[in-house]
Design a protein around this motif. Structure first.
Motif, PDB file in Angstrom:
ATOM      1  N   GLY A 198       0.726  -1.237  -0.036  1.00 44.94           N
ATOM      2  CA  GLY A 198       0.335   0.087  -0.034  1.00 44.94           C
ATOM      3  C   GLY A 198       0.778   1.130   0.051  1.00 44.94           C
ATOM      4  N   ASP A 199       0.555   2.192  -1.092  1.00 47.93           N
ATOM      5  CA  ASP A 199       1.327   3.476  -0.985  1.00 47.93           C
ATOM      6  C   ASP A 199       0.707   4.584  -0.394  1.00 47.93           C
ATOM      7  N   ILE A 200       1.891   5.423   0.106  1.00 51.39           N
ATOM      8  CA  ILE A 200       1.314   6.534   0.755  1.00 51.39           C
ATOM      9  C   ILE A 200       1.640   7.877  -0.099  1.00 51.39           C
ATOM     10  N   ALA A 253      -3.288   4.330   0.132  1.00 51.07           N
ATOM     11  CA  ALA A 253      -3.999   3.347  -0.077  1.00 51.07           C
ATOM     12  C   ALA A 253      -4.991   2.689   1.168  1.00 51.07           C
ATOM     13  N   PRO A 254      -5.951   2.052   0.679  1.00 48.83           N
ATOM     14  CA  PRO A 254      -6.911   1.610   1.951  1.00 48.83           C
ATOM     15  C   PRO A 254      -6.410   0.719   2.682  1.00 48.83           C
ATOM     16  N   GLU A 255      -5.381  -0.318   2.025  1.00 48.03           N
ATOM     17  CA  GLU A 255      -4.789  -1.378   2.843  1.00 48.03           C
ATOM     18  C   GLU A 255      -3.843  -0.788   3.990  1.00 48.03           C
ATOM     19  N   VAL A 256      -3.287   0.526   3.698  1.00 44.52           N
ATOM     20  CA  VAL A 256      -2.402   0.889   4.853  1.00 44.52           C
ATOM     21  C   VAL A 256      -3.173   2.170   5.652  1.00 44.52           C
ATOM     22  N   ALA A 257      -4.237   2.678   5.229  1.00 39.94           N
ATOM     23  CA  ALA A 257      -4.898   3.695   5.809  1.00 39.94           C
ATOM     24  C   ALA A 257      -5.237   3.449   7.380  1.00 39.94           C
ATOM     25  N   GLY A 258      -5.693   1.992   7.529  1.00 37.02           N
ATOM     26  CA  GLY A 258      -6.053   1.414   8.953  1.00 37.02           C
ATOM     27  C   GLY A 258      -4.982   1.399   9.555  1.00 37.02           C
ATOM     28  N   LEU A 259      -3.964   1.007   8.998  1.00 38.27           N
ATOM     29  CA  LEU A 259      -2.576   1.002  10.022  1.00 38.27           C
ATOM     30  C   LEU A 259      -2.218   2.259  10.410  1.00 38.27           C
ATOM     31  N   LEU A 260      -2.125   3.200   9.637  1.00 42.80           N
ATOM     32  CA  LEU A 260      -1.845   4.341  10.212  1.00 42.80           C
ATOM     33  C   LEU A 260      -2.750   5.264  10.958  1.00 42.80           C
ATOM     34  N   ASN A 261      -3.962   4.855  10.894  1.00 43.64           N
ATOM     35  CA  ASN A 261      -5.061   5.508  11.741  1.00 43.64           C
ATOM     36  C   ASN A 261      -4.770   4.761  13.041  1.00 43.64           C
TER      37      ASN A 261
END
Length: 747
Positions: A704-706, A729-737
């Motif tokens: 997942g890219d930022i 990217a949705p797949e990394v947004a949750g992790l950052l949040n």
């Protein structure tokens, strides 16, 4: 006699050819689905036009409100609370109780008491969700109520615009057929009146209750086209908008704040009305010309179905019925014929039309008559489509008017070469309008572009991307027209707008700035529409510049466009490239032209690519004067991370990486951005970067890219930069949040 007939046919040839042709085309387009959304909108308005109906006194709703949730401080509510609630309702001796709450799992304490209550309440009906009904996974009912058959279906069919206009009476899944909650409750009530379900005399497959025959919904009924009509569906005859039925809160019942006979001999529905529980649906009453559409709770939708059934069986309140297809075809042909006759009668013998106020008023009267017929029919329970006959009438009028009016070839060529009405009018009024070439003129140029849209579009189907662009470009075009700007062209998700060409005005720069702020403010509505459609949020940056350019006709004799060329066009694009989502940047020249009515929130020096001299770019915060518009302040709280996040990143050149990958770490994090520590030099306001998180001891890149833009250096002399995220990217947004909130809670 044959000679006279031939003469009549010749005299009315336009009508005889046009009316059936346009009617046939309209019918084809109707069954291709092109009018479905428009017809739904017209149908929705028919519900809103009549006076508000009285509430159905046979139904009481016990709603779970936001206040109840704050008081109970628990969701789902405990079984002992639900048991207490049901006992208090039973004390009032209702006819039936509908539990519009999924209750497939115990919620201690008090589960055994709830099970005992289930077994002692034969008029309590629970819900289950069937697979394949309205989509989503199945949800089972309480097993203690499923065994004796005290279960109903909770599925509701949604239209493609996410509205509820119909409902299931029955729904099937495999070998199982189950009544909807609304029908099951109506059955129990009607049995007390001596009415039981039976096969209708007109058709053994139709349900009859009392004198009411419930004709099942078909795929092309009313304004629908090839709609999924599986199960036994019914067009809902809504009582009214949200709040029509008598609603009391859970706490009112639990604390005995309701009359002791409020629910006696009535149907009681228990369900959520709280916004936070998200059991809210759009109905025909959600359609509004002004304001945000208001949603109706799911329990009220079930109440509307129950009321529709009871009112039809006991009160002779009409059910919504539709015409057979052949009758609708005649209706469309009638509209087409009227339009053809009105237009054909106004012709000159030489085939040149002229404007006739009387004929035009007659056409509008006929259009009004079609809507009046549709409205009066609706009051009697008939849904008569109004959009196809109106369009057929307009189509016939257009075809015949086009046939009669001999438009000059030069005008047709002009209209095919230019984009806006203002440009066309300017060209046609000038003898030099069709000549290639241009003139030097000082204008103000506005350029807007979406931030991170390329990354978003890569993850979505092309049709969805086009839908997003249409919503965005449509809203922006409305604002541009409002402020008298000329849209020079759409470049993907970018818009190039001219102020001062083709028509020069004294306040061109001022209107351009006001238009830019209005466009940014309109993005809230764009994102609200996107959210309702399940689409991602988008942000836009805008650059504005004022200077001398060449405007005029660019191209060749075969194909040309009205456009603008010059270095100030390129400079506008460079200024726009420095913006973040939600920002507006203007040049020094624009600032001087508009004057001290501007609110400037900051400025910075820049050296745009392709320009020898550095310039100062100003961040716009608002405009005073007659427009008095302000951009909302965007706060962003950076939280220091307990453990730095290692990352690798690369600088983007255009849409692609420059080939070099660098290591760094995120030391602070916010909802919108981060503080990046790096040993490499980055250019604030110029560099766009792509970041990948590195996890584990082996620093494996996370999928997942930022994407982000370098906004500023944190402190001179160190290697820390503030990065604003433009797309995640949705797949990394949750992790950052998750990481952000874990670190917020630590402070």
């Amino acid at each position: 006699m044959w000679s006279k007939l031939r003469q009549q046919i010749w005299e009315w040839r336009g009508v005889l050819i046009t009316a059936p042709t346009v009617a046939g085309l309209t019918i084809a387009l109707r069954f291709a689905g092109l009018f479905q959304v428009a017809e739904w909108s017209a149908y929705d308005q028919l519900f809103r036009l009549p006076p508000q109906e009285m509430a159905d006194e046979r139904i009481v709703i016990v709603g779970i409100s936001e206040t109840d949730l704050q008081t109970l401080k628990q969701w789902p509510i405990h079984d002992d609370v639900l048991t207490n609630l049901l006992n208090k309702i039973k004390e009032q001796q209702p006819v039936a109780i509908g539990l519009d709450i999924y209750r497939d799992l115990p919620v201690e304490p008090g589960h055994q008491q709830l099970v005992d209550l289930y077994k002692s309440t034969p008029n309590l009906i629970a819900i289950k969700k069937m697979v394949g009904g309205a989509g989503g996974p199945a949800v089972q009912p309480p097993p203690e109520l499923e065994a004796p058959g005290q279960v109903s279906a909770n599925d509701i069919p949604l239209d493609t615009d996410s509205k509820i206009r119909r409902h299931f009476l029955y729904i099937s899944q495999g070998d199982e057929t189950i009544e909807s909650l609304g029908l099951r409750l109506a059955y129990i009530y009607l049995q007390t009146k001596g009415i039981t379900p039976k096969a209708a005399a007109v058709n053994q497959d139709y349900l009859q209750l009392g004198k009411a025959v419930f004709v099942p919904f078909e795929a092309n009924d009313g304004g629908y086209v090839r709609t999924d009509a599986r199960g036994y569906q019914l067009l809902l005859n809504f009582r009214g908008p949200a709040g029509t039925f008598k609603i009391v809160s859970i706490m009112d019942v639990l604390e005995n704040r309701i009359p002791s006979d409020l629910m006696r001999d009535r149907i009681v529905l228990i369900g959520s009305t709280a916004e936070s529980l998200n059991d809210l649906l759009y109905t025909p009453y959600s359609s509004s010309l002004l304001g945000i559409p208001k949603r109706t709770s799911g329990v009220e939708v079930h109440a509307n179905l129950t009321s529709t059934i009871l009112s039809a069986a006991l009160d002779d309140r009409p059910l919504i019925k539709t015409w057979p297809e052949w009758l609708e075809w005649l209706w469309i042909l009638s509209g087409s014929t009227v339009g053809a006759i009105f237009s054909w009668q106004g012709r000159y013998k030489k085939g040149v039309a002229k404007f006739s106020p009387r004929r035009t008023a007659g056409m509008f009267s006929v259009v009004g008559g079609i809507f009046v017929v549709g409205y009066l029919a609706f009051l009697k329970g008939w849904w008569i489509p109004v959009v196809p006959p109106v369009l057929a009438m307009a189509g016939s009028a257009i075809v015949i008017t086009s046939y009669i009016a001999r438009t000059a070839g030069e005008i047709r060529q002009t209209f095919s070469r230019y984009l806006t009405d203002e440009v066309v009018a300017s060209l046609l009024e000038s003898p030099e309008g069709l000549r290639l070439g241009g003139e030097r003129r000082k204008i103000t140029i506005l350029m807007s572009d979406l931030r991170g849209f390329s990354a978003v579009s890569e993850r979505l189907p092309p049709e969805t991307v086009v839908s997003m662009l249409n919503i965005y470009l449509g809203a922006m075009a409305d604002e541009i027209v409002k402020y008298q700007g000329t849209i020079d062209e759409f470049i993907g998700d970018a818009i190039l707008v001219l102020f001062g060409a083709p028509t020069k005005r004294e306040d061109d720069a001022e209107r351009a700035v006001a238009c830019a702020i209005a466009m940014q403010l309109a993005m809230d509505e764009v994102n609200q529409k996107n959210e309702r459609l399940g689409l991602p949020k988008i942000e836009m940056g805008i650059g504005i510049n004022t200077g001398e350019v060449v405007v005029g006709n660019i191209g060749s004799d075969k194909r040309a466009k009205y456009g603008v060329v010059g270095s100030h066009v390129n400079l506008t694009a460079r200024i726009e490239s420095y913006t973040l989502g939600g920002e507006i940047m203007i040049s020094e020249a624009t600032l001087k032209d508009v004057g001290d009515i501007l609110q400037i929130d900051g400025d910075f020096p820049a050296q745009p690519k392709g320009f020898n001299e550095p310039i100062t770019i100003h961040e716009l915060g608002g405009i005073g004067g007659k427009y008095n518009l302000r951009l909302p302040k965007q706060e962003d709280l950076l939280v220091k991370l307990k453990e730095e996040l290692p990352v690798e990143y690369g600088v983007l050149k255009g849409k692609h990486l420059d080939g070099n990958t660098c290591k760094g770490s995120l030391v602070k994090l916010s909802i919108k951005g981060a503080e990046l520590r790096s040993d490499n030099m980055l250019k604030p306001r110029e560099d766009n970067i792509k970041i990948n998180l590195l996890m584990g001891t082996d620093e494996t890149p996370v999928s997942g890219d930022i994407y982000g833009k370098v906004l500023r250096k944190i402190k001179e002399g160190d290697g820390n930069y503030y990065i604003v995220f433009t797309n995640i990217a949705p797949e990394v947004a949750g992790l950052l949040n998750q990481i952000y909130h874990e670190n917020v809670s630590a402070y």
